[in-house]
Design a protein around this motif. Structure first.
Motif: not given
Length: 111
Positions: A93-99, A104-107
């Motif tokens: 599952v990939l999710c985008r995280l805005d810093r 940042e993309w997290r798997g």
């Protein structure tokens, strides 16, 4: 650069009405914008990181549209109607995280 303050993270356009609650370890901020559309943001309490941002508007006749996710992902719903064809449970599952300074993309592990 300094990380933004909580008030900077929850900023909304002038004239927007905001309501905030704390639930499940997250701060949830619901904003009603001057044009009648809605925005919902969820922040982790410990880090003040934006986890989910979603928006929805209204049609010309006033019907509410579905939520459009700008940050984060919609929760997975499994119903009999869409059970015939779905994505594989073996995929990450990939999710985008805005810093503040980057995207940042997290798997994550498969559900």
């Amino acid at each position: 650069p300094q990380p933004p303050t909580r008030s900077a993270l929850m900023s909304a356009p002038p004239g927007a009405r905001q309501t905030a609650i704390v639930s499940g370890g997250r701060r949830k901020v619901h904003s009603i914008l001057p044009d009648g559309s809605e925005m919902m943001e969820e922040f982790e309490l410990q880090t003040d990181q934006l986890v989910v941002r979603k928006r929805r508007g209204k049609t010309v006749l006033g019907r509410e549209l579905e939520w459009a996710y700008e940050v984060g992902a919609a929760p997975a719903r499994l119903t009999i109607a869409n059970d015939t064809m779905r994505e594989s449970g073996a995929n990450p599952v990939l999710c985008r995280l805005d810093r503040v300074d980057c995207f940042e993309w997290r798997g994550g592990d498969p559900p």
